[in-house]
Design an enzyme around this catalytic site. Structure first.
Site, PDB file in Angstrom:
ATOM      1  N   HIS A  59       0.855  -1.186   0.000  1.00 48.35           N
ATOM      2  CA  HIS A  59       0.000   0.000   0.000  1.00 48.35           C
ATOM      3  C   HIS A  59       0.888   1.231   0.000  1.00 48.35           C
ATOM      4  O   HIS A  59       2.061   1.152   0.357  1.00 48.35           O
ATOM      5  CB  HIS A  59      -0.893  -0.005   1.244  1.00 48.35           C
ATOM      6  CG  HIS A  59      -1.935  -1.070   1.213  1.00 48.35           C
ATOM      7  ND1 HIS A  59      -2.889  -1.208   2.188  1.00 48.35           N
ATOM      8  CD2 HIS A  59      -2.184  -2.046   0.313  1.00 48.35           C
ATOM      9  CE1 HIS A  59      -3.670  -2.224   1.900  1.00 48.35           C
ATOM     10  NE2 HIS A  59      -3.265  -2.759   0.771  1.00 48.35           N
ATOM     11  N   GLU A  61       1.232   3.784   1.914  1.00 46.84           N
ATOM     12  CA  GLU A  61       1.896   4.140   3.169  1.00 46.84           C
ATOM     13  C   GLU A  61       3.122   3.261   3.399  1.00 46.84           C
ATOM     14  O   GLU A  61       4.200   3.749   3.769  1.00 46.84           O
ATOM     15  CB  GLU A  61       0.940   3.969   4.354  1.00 46.84           C
ATOM     16  CG  GLU A  61      -0.286   4.854   4.322  1.00 46.84           C
ATOM     17  CD  GLU A  61      -1.487   4.163   3.693  1.00 46.84           C
ATOM     18  OE1 GLU A  61      -1.269   3.328   2.791  1.00 46.84           O
ATOM     19  OE2 GLU A  61      -2.625   4.455   4.082  1.00 46.84           O
ATOM     20  N   CYS A  84      -5.451   1.558   6.191  1.00 38.57           N
ATOM     21  CA  CYS A  84      -6.065   0.289   6.599  1.00 38.57           C
ATOM     22  C   CYS A  84      -5.453  -0.155   7.927  1.00 38.57           C
ATOM     23  O   CYS A  84      -4.563   0.498   8.450  1.00 38.57           O
ATOM     24  CB  CYS A  84      -5.876  -0.780   5.528  1.00 38.57           C
ATOM     25  SG  CYS A  84      -4.236  -1.484   5.485  1.00 38.57           S
ATOM     26  N   CYS A  87      -1.660  -0.553   7.704  1.00 37.36           N
ATOM     27  CA  CYS A  87      -0.902   0.697   7.574  1.00 37.36           C
ATOM     28  C   CYS A  87      -1.038   1.542   8.838  1.00 37.36           C
ATOM     29  O   CYS A  87      -0.076   2.192   9.260  1.00 37.36           O
ATOM     30  CB  CYS A  87      -1.395   1.491   6.372  1.00 37.36           C
ATOM     31  SG  CYS A  87      -1.299   0.570   4.849  1.00 37.36           S
TER      32      CYS A  87
END
Lengths: 158, 256
Positions: A59, A61, A84, A87
């Site tokens: 992701h 991040e 999420c 993260c």
């Protein structure tokens, strides 16, 4: 540096640009920008990279955290979609100063929606409509990386 | 080495209850009543098929039969020779583990159900765990493999680079590298970029971040040895692997 509302919107637009780059690369359109909190300098930009890298944990991040490879005590993260659970916890580990996000993440959100993991201050609702729209447009055609039979897409009206 | 399965939160507590109407019938009428009931209403309790239809009453000459829900009593009671209707509360969800039998038996007789738990364990997990225990340098490591052992990947923590590089994040990167290799395209074509049907053996319990990373990667089974003091994601308090909101579930086993 005190963050004014205009500054936040400016950085959120940059994050949206990253999301747009992601969409052109057929990634899920989520983007983020990491900013130095003392002088407002942009340190890192990233978009989701799961399909290109063939790694479901990439992701935006995580991508930017891995590129920085240090603690982010003096940094602020701007991201188009709420981090999420994975993260959100990763940002705890790297001791981020604070997080600003656009739309909520009703399926995986780790900053208040599904779980509240954040030990850092986290603010939502900036450019919420734009951040949501880019995701909706992407999922309307279905995720092209997934084979036809597994796609979740809206049934077209006849 | 024996592993124990992580069970859903609160499964050993009292089950939730629902009101049922039971009929008190004479012992000599039992067979007749059951036959008649099954003819007319044989699908009535299809959601509660773990409850047996009859139970011996405390009085010797009577038998208790599961009859209906309170709202349907008026419609259904005409056809049967019943001495008395009673309302009782019975468990409204099926038992998932045979340890729950003691709770259910105090309410009603339970039909032998197909218990959902415990699930079958992978045979090689114990051996792989021993391999981790035997390493002298660090136990902060994990092994990811699939059932026919075509892929076996080991990884260690890299928290010297940054605090979020736990071994699970590293092992997923290694799996991605493996999938990028042209010679191993077969695995990628079958499962996309996911770790579908793969098994992870790890010394420390995965933290919240790693537990979620495993959901994103669609893992099937996880075995761990040592519980985490803080931030654990797969223990009796917080079970990321069983959360209803998330789009994947996996099985967790741990060393007792």
């Amino acid at each position: 540096m005190e963050l004014q509302k205009e500054d936040i919107l400016k950085y959120m637009k940059l994050a949206l640009e990253q999301a747009e780059i992601g969409r052109q690369n057929k990634e899920v359109p989520v983007g983020c920008v990491i900013v130095n909190r003392n002088n407002g300098e942009i340190i890192e930009k990233a978009h989701n990279n799961t399909n290109m890298s063939k790694n479901a944990t990439q992701h935006c991040e995580i991508v930017s955290i891995n590129r920085m490879s240090r603690d982010l005590e003096d940094c602020i993260l701007f991201v188009t979609c709420e981090p999420c659970i994975m993260c959100g916890q990763a940002l705890n580990y790297v001791k981020i100063h604070s997080v600003y996000y656009g739309c909520k993440n009703s399926r995986f959100g780790g900053n208040g929606t599904v779980l509240s993991l954040n030990k850092y201050p986290s603010f939502g609702g900036y450019l919420e409509y734009d951040c949501m729209k880019i995701l909706q447009d992407f999922y309307e055609d279905g995720n092209e990386n997934i084979e036809e039979q597994f796609r979740h897409r809206k049934k077209q009206k006849q | 080495m024996q592993f124990q399965q992580l069970m859903p939160i609160g499964y050993l507590k009292e089950p939730p209850l629902k009101r049922f109407v039971i009929a008190k019938i004479k012992r000599e009428n039992t067979e007749k009543c059951i036959k008649l009931y099954k003819q007319r209403y044989h699908q009535y309790f299809f959601q509660y098929d773990y409850l047996k239809l009859v139970k011996q009453s405390e009085e010797k000459e009577y038998v208790l039969m599961l009859f209906c829900f309170p709202e349907d009593l008026e419609k259904m009671k005409g056809d049967f020779e019943v001495d008395q209707f009673l309302e009782i509360e019975l468990p409204s969800i099926a038992p998932i583990h045979k340890d729950q039998k003691q709770f259910y038996n105090q309410y009603w007789n339970i039909l032998h159900p197909n218990y959902e738990y415990p699930n079958k364990q992978n045979k090689e997990a114990a051996q792989k765990m021993q391999q981790i225990l035997d390493t002298k340098i660090t136990r902060n490591k994990c092994i990811l493999y699939d059932e026919d052992n075509t892929i076996v990947i080991e990884a260690e923590d890299e928290t010297n680079i940054n605090n979020a590089r736990h071994c699970i994040m590293v092992v997923m990167e290694k799996l991605a590298l493996h999938n990028k290799n042209e010679n191993q395209k077969k695995h990628f074509n079958e499962t996309q970029y996911y770790a579908k049907d793969m098994i992870l053996v790890i010394y420390y319990e995965p933290c919240i971040m790693c537990a979620m990373a495993l959901i994103h990667s669609r893992i099937s089974q996880v075995y761990y040895y040592q519980k985490r003091v803080t931030d654990g994601g797969l223990n009796d308090q917080l079970q990321i692997n069983n959360m209803k909101q998330l789009n994947h579930k996996y099985l967790v086993f741990y060393q007792h």
